[in-house]
Design a protein around this motif. Structure first.
Motif, PDB file in Angstrom:
ATOM      1  N   SER A 279       0.832  -1.204   0.000  1.00 15.96           N
ATOM      2  CA  SER A 279       0.000   0.000   0.000  1.00 15.96           C
ATOM      3  C   SER A 279       0.876   1.268   0.000  1.00 15.96           C
ATOM      4  CB  SER A 279      -0.935  -0.045   1.204  1.00 15.96           C
ATOM      5  OG  SER A 279      -1.247   1.224   1.650  1.00 15.96           O
ATOM      6  N   THR A 280       1.962   1.211   0.763  1.00 10.15           N
ATOM      7  CA  THR A 280       2.880   2.363   0.794  1.00 10.15           C
ATOM      8  C   THR A 280       3.521   2.575  -0.579  1.00 10.15           C
ATOM      9  OG1 THR A 280       3.327   1.863   3.105  1.00 10.15           O
ATOM     10  CG2 THR A 280       4.841   3.390   2.054  1.00 10.15           C
ATOM     11  N   GLU A 281       3.884   1.460  -1.232  1.00 11.03           N
ATOM     12  CA  GLU A 281       4.475   1.559  -2.584  1.00 11.03           C
ATOM     13  C   GLU A 281       3.513   2.237  -3.563  1.00 11.03           C
ATOM     14  OE1 GLU A 281       5.744  -2.196  -4.293  1.00 11.03           O
ATOM     15  OE2 GLU A 281       6.866  -2.585  -2.445  1.00 11.03           O
ATOM     16  N   VAL A 282       2.237   1.852  -3.458  1.00  6.83           N
ATOM     17  CA  VAL A 282       1.222   2.439  -4.345  1.00  6.83           C
ATOM     18  C   VAL A 282       1.135   3.951  -4.109  1.00  6.83           C
ATOM     19  CG1 VAL A 282      -1.266   2.539  -4.838  1.00  6.83           C
ATOM     20  CG2 VAL A 282      -0.130   0.326  -4.630  1.00  6.83           C
ATOM     21  N   ILE A 283       1.122   4.339  -2.845  1.00 10.11           N
ATOM     22  CA  ILE A 283       1.045   5.769  -2.503  1.00 10.11           C
ATOM     23  C   ILE A 283       2.265   6.515  -3.072  1.00 10.11           C
ATOM     24  CG2 ILE A 283       1.126   7.420  -0.555  1.00 10.11           C
ATOM     25  CD1 ILE A 283      -0.320   5.107   1.066  1.00 10.11           C
ATOM     26  N   LYS A 284       3.437   5.904  -2.846  1.00 14.54           N
ATOM     27  CA  LYS A 284       4.688   6.517  -3.318  1.00 14.54           C
ATOM     28  C   LYS A 284       4.644   6.695  -4.838  1.00 14.54           C
ATOM     29  CE  LYS A 284       8.387   5.293  -0.801  1.00 14.54           C
ATOM     30  NZ  LYS A 284       9.380   4.330  -0.356  1.00 14.54           N
ATOM     31  N   TYR A 285       4.187   5.649  -5.524  1.00 14.67           N
ATOM     32  CA  TYR A 285       4.138   5.689  -6.989  1.00 14.67           C
ATOM     33  C   TYR A 285       3.189   6.786  -7.470  1.00 14.67           C
ATOM     34  CZ  TYR A 285       3.981   4.199 -11.842  1.00 14.67           C
ATOM     35  OH  TYR A 285       4.070   4.170 -13.201  1.00 14.67           O
ATOM     36  N   LEU A 286       1.982   6.809  -6.875  1.00 14.51           N
ATOM     37  CA  LEU A 286       0.986   7.813  -7.282  1.00 14.51           C
ATOM     38  C   LEU A 286       1.516   9.231  -7.059  1.00 14.51           C
ATOM     39  CD1 LEU A 286      -2.370   6.376  -5.799  1.00 14.51           C
ATOM     40  CD2 LEU A 286      -1.672   6.376  -8.199  1.00 14.51           C
ATOM     41  N   ALA A 287       2.123   9.438  -5.889  1.00 13.50           N
ATOM     42  CA  ALA A 287       2.602  10.777  -5.529  1.00 13.50           C
ATOM     43  C   ALA A 287       3.734  11.218  -6.465  1.00 13.50           C
ATOM     44  CB  ALA A 287       3.062  10.781  -4.078  1.00 13.50           C
ATOM     45  N   LYS A 288       4.701  10.302  -6.689  1.00  7.05           N
ATOM     46  CA  LYS A 288       5.871  10.641  -7.505  1.00  7.05           C
ATOM     47  C   LYS A 288       5.489  10.843  -8.959  1.00  7.05           C
ATOM     48  CE  LYS A 288      10.393   9.538  -5.910  1.00  7.05           C
ATOM     49  NZ  LYS A 288      11.358   8.500  -5.663  1.00  7.05           N
ATOM     50  N   LYS A 289       4.778   9.848  -9.491  1.00 11.57           N
ATOM     51  CA  LYS A 289       4.465   9.847 -10.923  1.00 11.57           C
ATOM     52  C   LYS A 289       3.561  11.029 -11.299  1.00 11.57           C
ATOM     53  CE  LYS A 289       5.115   7.798 -14.840  1.00 11.57           C
ATOM     54  NZ  LYS A 289       4.579   6.642 -15.489  1.00 11.57           N
ATOM     55  N   SER A 290       2.685  11.429 -10.353  1.00 13.16           N
ATOM     56  CA  SER A 290       1.760  12.532 -10.668  1.00 13.16           C
ATOM     57  C   SER A 290       2.359  13.879 -10.271  1.00 13.16           C
ATOM     58  CB  SER A 290       0.442  12.341  -9.927  1.00 13.16           C
ATOM     59  OG  SER A 290       0.621  12.620  -8.552  1.00 13.16           O
ATOM     60  N   ASN A 291       3.544  13.823  -9.680  1.00 13.29           N
ATOM     61  CA  ASN A 291       4.151  15.042  -9.161  1.00 13.29           C
ATOM     62  C   ASN A 291       3.255  15.658  -8.081  1.00 13.29           C
ATOM     63  OD1 ASN A 291       6.363  16.533  -9.087  1.00 13.29           O
ATOM     64  ND2 ASN A 291       6.070  17.544 -11.089  1.00 13.29           N
ATOM     65  N   LYS A 292       2.689  14.770  -7.291  1.00 11.08           N
ATOM     66  CA  LYS A 292       1.783  15.116  -6.169  1.00 11.08           C
ATOM     67  C   LYS A 292       0.660  16.059  -6.653  1.00 11.08           C
ATOM     68  CE  LYS A 292       0.916  14.416  -1.779  1.00 11.08           C
ATOM     69  NZ  LYS A 292      -0.508  14.285  -2.027  1.00 11.08           N
ATOM     70  N   ALA A 293       0.032  15.599  -7.733  1.00 13.55           N
ATOM     71  CA  ALA A 293      -1.009  16.443  -8.352  1.00 13.55           C
ATOM     72  C   ALA A 293      -2.336  16.404  -7.620  1.00 13.55           C
ATOM     73  CB  ALA A 293      -1.206  16.001  -9.801  1.00 13.55           C
ATOM     74  N   PHE A 294      -2.521  15.434  -6.699  1.00 12.67           N
ATOM     75  CA  PHE A 294      -3.811  15.322  -6.007  1.00 12.67           C
ATOM     76  C   PHE A 294      -3.598  14.742  -4.605  1.00 12.67           C
ATOM     77  CE2 PHE A 294      -2.998  11.863  -9.003  1.00 12.67           C
ATOM     78  CZ  PHE A 294      -2.950  10.762  -8.160  1.00 12.67           C
ATOM     79  N   PRO A 295      -4.525  15.025  -3.688  1.00  8.54           N
ATOM     80  CA  PRO A 295      -4.399  14.477  -2.333  1.00  8.54           C
ATOM     81  C   PRO A 295      -4.593  12.959  -2.302  1.00  8.54           C
ATOM     82  CG  PRO A 295      -5.915  16.342  -2.361  1.00  8.54           C
ATOM     83  CD  PRO A 295      -5.654  15.982  -3.785  1.00  8.54           C
ATOM     84  N   ILE A 296      -3.897  12.316  -1.376  1.00 12.08           N
ATOM     85  CA  ILE A 296      -3.985  10.861  -1.217  1.00 12.08           C
ATOM     86  C   ILE A 296      -4.290  10.540   0.246  1.00 12.08           C
ATOM     87  CG2 ILE A 296      -2.723   8.660  -1.367  1.00 12.08           C
ATOM     88  CD1 ILE A 296      -0.888  10.058  -3.467  1.00 12.08           C
ATOM     89  N   ILE A 297      -5.253   9.658   0.454  1.00 12.66           N
ATOM     90  CA  ILE A 297      -5.478   9.113   1.798  1.00 12.66           C
ATOM     91  C   ILE A 297      -4.835   7.730   1.819  1.00 12.66           C
ATOM     92  CG2 ILE A 297      -7.141   8.430   3.570  1.00 12.66           C
ATOM     93  CD1 ILE A 297      -9.078  10.496   2.541  1.00 12.66           C
ATOM     94  N   GLY A 298      -3.885   7.545   2.721  1.00  7.60           N
ATOM     95  CA  GLY A 298      -3.121   6.306   2.774  1.00  7.60           C
ATOM     96  C   GLY A 298      -3.724   5.333   3.782  1.00  7.60           C
ATOM     97  N   VAL A 299      -4.005   4.123   3.328  1.00 11.71           N
ATOM     98  CA  VAL A 299      -4.576   3.099   4.209  1.00 11.71           C
ATOM     99  C   VAL A 299      -4.085   1.725   3.777  1.00 11.71           C
ATOM    100  CG1 VAL A 299      -6.722   3.217   2.859  1.00 11.71           C
ATOM    101  CG2 VAL A 299      -6.766   2.078   5.031  1.00 11.71           C
ATOM    102  N   GLY A 300      -3.871   0.873   4.766  1.00 10.38           N
ATOM    103  CA  GLY A 300      -3.425  -0.485   4.474  1.00 10.38           C
ATOM    104  C   GLY A 300      -2.261  -0.874   5.361  1.00 10.38           C
TER     105      GLY A 300
END
Ligand SMILES: Cc1cc2nc3c(=O)[nH]c(=O)nc-3n(C[C@H](O)[C@H](O)[C@H](O)COP(=O)(O)O)c2cc1C
Length: 351
Positions: A279-300
């Protein structure tokens, strides 16, 4: 007290029965005068530095209760006293549904995990609305919505729209759950074009209300990079307000439980410690790849303050707990908030 006495006692019995029993117990406990104040005193960490402003909402702290725990919005007023910054009710569907046959909830104690195939058991959106009318306004409430299992693919959008319309006056933000591994026919919800169609329909409906509510998308931890890229593209194209990463996993790698025991349990979504890293990897990927373009709620898999900080460092703006709440008890919320506060104070010193 929780880990030494309450948890061992609860873990002697069937998990679903314990869940219902706990609800009755907490409901009655909070009828005792002064108990809310007492519980709040024990568990709440209050500090301006814990506040988070996202989607036009002010969260008192970034630690939330994940969807599925209070599906029918029965205990959110009581849970608000345990120090959460927000509570997500649901997943609710338009009509009441029983979910999958029991037994459908299993503890994997050695792994600090759960496997569930509840299958969106809930009393339906109208029952949730009835309960939400009793909101004492103590906490931010998210409405996690889905479709009935029997709904034909041609009517998926209608189901989401019904839940959205009915819940709109009573929740602060929405989550489109497109990632539950326990209801079949989710294939269509993985289709990028349909996702855009669904989100657009909900956004159009949102515009009809005087006050528009933030809408988030809840995704699975099992998506590969190509699928995650698609999610990023969908979020950017539709300008949906954010992503919740992630739901439970269908994978079973690296578990301590024996193959035989796992086979006995059967299908379902895995949650808890074993899905933490993914789950952390997914968050990291989304944040990096999108250049933190949107908020993320991290769970898992958040079972400690360190796990929570890791999620925030990976790019999560808020976090949620579910399985960790069961294994570690309500003190986990306080431990996480204290650790975040300590981090904020260190940042202040450095600056
Ligand atoms: C018993 C159970 C029921 C759940 N029900 C839902 C649900 O109805 N909707 C949803 O979006 N997520 C549901 N989830 C997923 C959680 O919200 C969360 O995303 C997942 O369990 C990962 O977090 P955790 O490891 O802290 O449990 C459920 C999880 C469990 C264990």
């Amino acid at each position: 007290m929780y880990k030494r006495i309450i948890r061992p006692l609860f873990f002697l019995f069937d998990p679903e029965k314990v869940h219902h029993f706990t609800f009755v117990l907490i409901k009655n406990l909070f009828k005792i005068p002064g108990i809310s104040f007492f519980i709040r005193k024990i568990y709440t960490v209050e500090d301006k530095r814990l506040e988070r402003n996202l989607f036009g909402l002010t969260f008192k702290n970034p630690v939330g209760l994940a969807a599925g725990f209070d599906k029918n919005a029965i205990l959110y007023n009581e849970f608000a006293n345990f120090g959460f910054g927000f509570i997500e009710i649901g997943t609710v569907t338009p009509k009441l549904q029983e979910g999958n046959p029991k037994k459908r909830l299993f503890r994997l104690k050695a792994d600090k995990a759960i496997v569930n195939r509840m299958g969106f058991n809930n009393k339906g959106v109208f029952a949730a609305v009835k309960n939400l009318k009793k909101n004492k306004g103590k906490i931010i409430i998210g409405g996690n919505i889905g479709k009935n299992t029997t709904t034909l693919p041609t009517n998926y959008t209608e189901d989401y729209l019904t839940c959205f319309q009915e819940l709109h006056p009573y929740v602060d933000y929405f989550v489109l759950n497109i990632s539950c591994p326990n209801v079949n026919s989710h294939a269509k919800l993985n289709d990028k074009d349909y996702l855009i169609e669904l989100i657009t329909a909900i956004q159009e409906e949102n515009k009809k209300f005087q006050q528009q509510k933030p809408i988030l998308l809840k995704i699975a931890p099992d998506l590969n990079k190509i699928q995650l890229d698609e999610i990023i593209a969908v979020v950017i194209k539709t300008k949906i307000d954010g992503v919740i990463a992630s739901n439970t996993s269908v994978h079973r790698e690296g578990l301590k439980i024996s193959e035989r025991e796992l086979e006995k349990i059967g299908n379902g979504g895995l949650s808890g410690k074993p899905i933490n890293d993914r789950s952390t990897e997914v968050i990291k990927y989304l944040a990096k790849k999108s250049n933190k373009a949107f908020p993320i709620i991290g769970v898992g898999g958040i079972h400690s303050a360190e796990d929570a900080l890791e999620k925030l460092n990976a790019g999560a703006d808020l976090i949620q707990i579910f399985t960790g709440f069961i294994y570690e008890g309500p003190v986990l919320i306080k431990q996480i908030n204290k650790a975040i506060l300590k981090r904020e104070m260190l940042k202040e010193i450095k600056n």
